[in-house]
Design a protein around this motif. Structure first.
Motif, PDB file in Angstrom:
ATOM      1  N   ASP A  97       0.845  -1.187   0.000  1.00 49.04           N
ATOM      2  CA  ASP A  97       0.000   0.000   0.000  1.00 49.04           C
ATOM      3  C   ASP A  97       0.883   1.241   0.000  1.00 49.04           C
ATOM      4  OD1 ASP A  97       0.730   0.656   2.745  1.00 49.04           O
ATOM      5  OD2 ASP A  97      -0.620  -0.937   3.371  1.00 49.04           O
ATOM      6  N   ARG A  99       1.707   3.575   2.209  1.00 49.36           N
ATOM      7  CA  ARG A  99       2.093   4.126   3.513  1.00 49.36           C
ATOM      8  C   ARG A  99       3.576   3.909   3.745  1.00 49.36           C
ATOM      9  NH1 ARG A  99      -1.122   2.656   8.725  1.00 49.36           N
ATOM     10  NH2 ARG A  99       0.620   3.889   9.428  1.00 49.36           N
ATOM     11  N   THR A 101       6.148   3.488   6.481  1.00 49.12           N
ATOM     12  CA  THR A 101       6.386   3.214   7.889  1.00 49.12           C
ATOM     13  C   THR A 101       7.892   3.245   8.137  1.00 49.12           C
ATOM     14  OG1 THR A 101       6.551   0.823   7.541  1.00 49.12           O
ATOM     15  CG2 THR A 101       4.349   1.733   7.940  1.00 49.12           C
ATOM     16  N   ALA A 140      -4.189   7.948   3.604  1.00 47.42           N
ATOM     17  CA  ALA A 140      -5.075   7.389   4.619  1.00 47.42           C
ATOM     18  C   ALA A 140      -6.362   8.201   4.718  1.00 47.42           C
ATOM     19  CB  ALA A 140      -4.368   7.366   5.979  1.00 47.42           C
ATOM     20  N   HIS A 225     -12.153  -0.001   8.142  1.00 49.98           N
ATOM     21  CA  HIS A 225     -10.985  -0.311   7.306  1.00 49.98           C
ATOM     22  C   HIS A 225     -11.386  -1.128   6.082  1.00 49.98           C
ATOM     23  CE1 HIS A 225      -7.055  -1.603   6.037  1.00 49.98           C
ATOM     24  NE2 HIS A 225      -7.268  -2.844   6.403  1.00 49.98           N
ATOM     25  N   GLY A 230      -8.551   1.052   2.837  1.00 49.03           N
ATOM     26  CA  GLY A 230      -7.235   1.661   2.973  1.00 49.03           C
ATOM     27  C   GLY A 230      -6.906   1.944   4.425  1.00 49.03           C
ATOM     28  N   PRO A 231      -5.696   2.437   4.685  1.00 47.57           N
ATOM     29  CA  PRO A 231      -5.312   2.781   6.061  1.00 47.57           C
ATOM     30  C   PRO A 231      -6.176   3.906   6.598  1.00 47.57           C
ATOM     31  CG  PRO A 231      -3.699   3.605   4.493  1.00 47.57           C
ATOM     32  CD  PRO A 231      -4.630   2.730   3.714  1.00 47.57           C
ATOM     33  N   HIS A 254      -1.202  -3.605  13.986  1.00 47.04           N
ATOM     34  CA  HIS A 254      -1.790  -3.391  12.663  1.00 47.04           C
ATOM     35  C   HIS A 254      -1.352  -2.045  12.116  1.00 47.04           C
ATOM     36  CE1 HIS A 254      -4.348  -6.507  14.433  1.00 47.04           C
ATOM     37  NE2 HIS A 254      -4.615  -6.879  13.196  1.00 47.04           N
ATOM     38  N   ASP A 255      -0.561  -2.077  11.056  1.00 50.59           N
ATOM     39  CA  ASP A 255      -0.005  -0.856  10.485  1.00 50.59           C
ATOM     40  C   ASP A 255      -1.051   0.035   9.824  1.00 50.59           C
ATOM     41  OD1 ASP A 255       2.517  -1.410  11.328  1.00 50.59           O
ATOM     42  OD2 ASP A 255       3.193  -2.294   9.452  1.00 50.59           O
ATOM     43  N   TRP A 256      -2.218  -0.517   9.475  1.00 48.20           N
ATOM     44  CA  TRP A 256      -3.222   0.294   8.795  1.00 48.20           C
ATOM     45  C   TRP A 256      -3.962   1.221   9.748  1.00 48.20           C
ATOM     46  CZ3 TRP A 256      -7.905  -0.567  10.983  1.00 48.20           C
ATOM     47  CH2 TRP A 256      -8.159  -1.824  11.544  1.00 48.20           C
TER      48      TRP A 256
END
Length: 329
Positions: A97, A99, A101, A140, A225, A230-231, A254-256
């Motif tokens: 996705d 994002r 991180t 996001a 979600h 998406g996040p 959970h990174d989202w």
């Protein structure tokens, strides 16, 4: 304790720590919980959460030792190269996705610059050059959350009537039925604003829970979600249930999901407050025959707002806040 020349841990100590991380990685793959792994391996929950994020991004290789810590640095020229790579977006580097991180930036630095930095060093590097976590979360959805309660006794509102004749609406007597609703106002530049809600009926019996649990909030965020695809960055107040350990642990795994707390006593900054105002205005002076009648009315009004994105946008405008298309730093 004296370290070998150049500083850092001994090879034996590094191998020992790497072994612990790899054992944790095997248990991640088996689906075991963070708290159980931390207890069995005698390490902190925070360490296991950090390892889980690295494992999710880079697999078992991300848990292996990167060698002695010799305080590597990234020059301004190297950061210019890094910034160009980050500008291509995460998908261009094989991530699923859009994002950025810390673990992903760390992987790009390792592959592109041939420099191994810790997550903390990556964080300091990005902050020093004007990057922030919210900028890294481009793409996001921004969600505002709030909850409210509704009972069989309807809200009152003013109405026109003949002079000298007070309008009277008869309603049922005291009812022990109460319905709570948690709602999310969802915004993203270029997308229609959305309203996602979750009702919960309560019987005011002794010992019965009269509010949402942290698991109810977790399920609502999972639903959002999935629906938004998406996040999400969730902005909500300092309700003690929002700060529950289980909810924090779920966010860490959970990174989202990213949560941000509003300042204390700032309902005027939450557009969901305006949603409640619209709902109560529509329900004012209504006489509900049964609890199911109350639930139907609530769902109908919330769906009416959901189908009118301009109303959801107006709720945001009432707060004085704006959500603009993010630009690269």
């Amino acid at each position: 304790m004296r370290y070998p020349e150049g500083g850092g841990l001994t090879a034996e100590r590094r191998a020992f720590r790497e072994g612990i991380r790899l054992r944790a990685g095997e248990r991640f793959a088996a689906g075991e919980k963070t708290a159980v792994i931390a207890k069995d391996l005698r390490v902190s929950v925070r360490s296991v959460e950090r390892w889980r994020r690295a494992w999710r991004e880079g697999g078992m290789e991300a848990l292996r030792s990167t060698g002695p810590a010799n305080s590597p640095t990234v020059t301004d020229a190297q950061f210019a190269v890094l910034e160009e790579e980050l500008g291509k977006g995460p998908s261009a580097h094989g991530f699923e996705d859009e994002r950025w991180t810390l673990a992903r930036v760390q992987a790009v630095i390792r592959r592109r610059l041939r420099v191994s930095l810790s997550a903390a060093a990556v964080w300091r590097l990005l902050k020093r050059h004007g990057w922030s976590r919210l900028a890294a979360a481009c793409g996001a959805w921004i969600l505002f959350e709030d909850e409210a309660g509704f009972s069989m006794t309807p809200p009152r509102a003013r109405t026109w009537g003949r002079s000298g004749h007070t309008p009277v609406i008869r309603v049922r007597g005291r009812s022990r039925r109460r319905t709570s609703v948690a709602a999310l106002c969802c915004y993203k530049p270029g997308e229609k604003s959305r309203l996602i809600h979750r009702p919960r009926a309560h019987l005011l019996l002794k010992g019965a829970r009269k509010s949402f649990s942290w698991k109810d909030y977790r399920d609502l965020l999972v639903r959002a979600h999935i629906q938004l695809g998406g996040p999400i960055v969730v902005i909500w107040d300092n309700l003690n249930t929002h700060l529950a350990a289980g909810l924090k642990r779920y966010e860490a795994e959970h990174d989202w999901l990213t949560t941000v707390r509003l300042p204390p006593y700032a309902p005027d900054l939450n557009p969901v407050e305006a949603v409640w105002s619209l709902v109560r205005r529509a329900m004012a002076n209504s006489a509900f025959d049964t609890p199911d009648d109350l639930d139907r009315k609530l769902r109908r009004e919330l769906r009416r707002i959901h189908l009118r994105p301009h109303l959801i946008d107006g709720c945001l405008t009432a707060t004085g806040l704006t959500i603009n298309q993010p630009t690269p730093p």
